[in-house]
Enzyme design. Sequence first.
Site, PDB file in Angstrom:
ATOM      1  N   ALA A   1      -4.853   1.305   1.551  1.00  0.00           N
ATOM      2  CA  ALA A   1      -4.079   0.141   1.984  1.00  0.00           C
ATOM      3  C   ALA A   1      -3.048  -0.160   0.907  1.00  0.00           C
ATOM      4  CB  ALA A   1      -5.004  -1.046   2.184  1.00  0.00           C
TER       5      ALA A   1
ATOM      6  N   TYR B   1      -7.599  -8.226   7.711  1.00  0.00           N
ATOM      7  CA  TYR B   1      -6.353  -8.429   6.971  1.00  0.00           C
ATOM      8  C   TYR B   1      -5.297  -9.023   7.911  1.00  0.00           C
ATOM      9  CZ  TYR B   1      -8.934  -6.225   3.288  1.00  0.00           C
ATOM     10  OH  TYR B   1      -9.904  -5.958   2.345  1.00  0.00           O
TER      11      TYR B   1
ATOM     12  N   ARG C   1     -16.586   7.376   2.236  1.00  0.00           N
ATOM     13  CA  ARG C   1     -17.470   7.542   1.084  1.00  0.00           C
ATOM     14  C   ARG C   1     -17.939   8.975   0.902  1.00  0.00           C
ATOM     15  NH1 ARG C   1     -20.832   2.464   3.060  1.00  0.00           N
ATOM     16  NH2 ARG C   1     -20.078   3.411   4.999  1.00  0.00           N
TER      17      ARG C   1
END
Length: 362
Positions: free
Chosen positions: A61, A186, A328
């Site tokens: 981001a 967001y 991950r």
Amino acid sequence: MANVALFEPLTLRSLTVRNRIWVAPMCQYAITKKDGVPEDWHLVHLGSMASGGAGLVVAEATAVNAAGRISDADTGIWNDEQAAAWQRITTFIHARGAHAGIQLAHAGRKASVWPEWGHDRNGSMLPEDGGWQTVSASPVPFIGLEPPIALDADGIAQLVGDFAAAARRAVDAGFDVVEIHAAHGYLLHQFLSPLSNLRDDEYGGDLAGRARLLLEVTTAIRAEIGDTMPLLVRFSATDYAPGGWDEQQTAIVASWARAAGADFFDISSGGNVAGVRIPIGPGYQVPFARFVKEQANVGVSAVGLITTPAQAEEIVASGSADAVMLGREMMRDPHFALRAAHELGALIDYWPSPYLRSRWPN
Ligand SMILES: Cc1cc2nc3c(=O)[nH]c(=O)nc-3n(C[C@H](O)[C@H](O)[C@H](O)COP(=O)(O)O)c2cc1C
């Protein structure tokens, strides 16, 4: 060669990505100079996944203006110095035969927090510590964070312009794909969700009103990047909260975004409402991706606890999603795509030459 769906190329507009194993955007909170300029860490972090065989490497981001950063350790792409530093990274990614994407973001009411690591503080970073006033659709705080102020019409117009300018810099920096961050609570998600958008002007109210900002951003970015470059949107498919954003609204707005110039949808979930129960488990967001794909008739990627080559292969081969994004697991094993080719018996021609011996016995 085994017939392996994960390693089938995927074409979006004029771009053909070599496989369907993509790197999910992941904030590193690693900008030491607080200037949004990516550093050696970002080159090695993203570059290792390109060397590791991923098809599309999506950078974290990245804020379209300084106030849009989650923290002061975030990357940005609102000035030329940042764009030049990104170019070094896209050049390396391309040299490894992968493609480079960037997630363009504004954190809205979840901006100005302490970075995830490197100190013992959490929550909002206040102005006396270097933080800043946050903005949102409405003056409704995210639980535990400082209240935002609502963007007015001028602020919204400026924001759309900032997304467009960031997209232009992304093109100039060599990115092949732009992704709009409309997920995880967001700013664009704050406008989409009725739980965070209480506006009574044309940017609030019904679904068309709440989606207006995202669609304006989509249209403005498409105008800036031209006809050939793929444009992705990341959605949270649901707020997991009564009266909130959900997968039906996601599918409808995905089809509107498609008409406005987006090509492909990266389906995640959650992040706009604190404390909700999320049924986390292997591949738990895959059904959302499949739902949006079927309802909106669009291409999608699935993300979330996809950790093995066999699991990833099943998701793509079964048609649940057109690609997988790994987060991950990619950090644990940046060479996941090479490992998948090895385990699934896919013959690929992009093993790095110094690593050729690790193909054995394929
Ligand atoms: C360290 C870290 C940073 C993340 N930063 C972002 C981000 O910048 N943008 C975003 O959309 N998601 C972000 N995410 C979410 C991931 O993209 C991904 O959706 C999530 O981790 C689930 O996938 P996984 O189980 O493969 O990790 C982040 C996740 C992690 C672990």
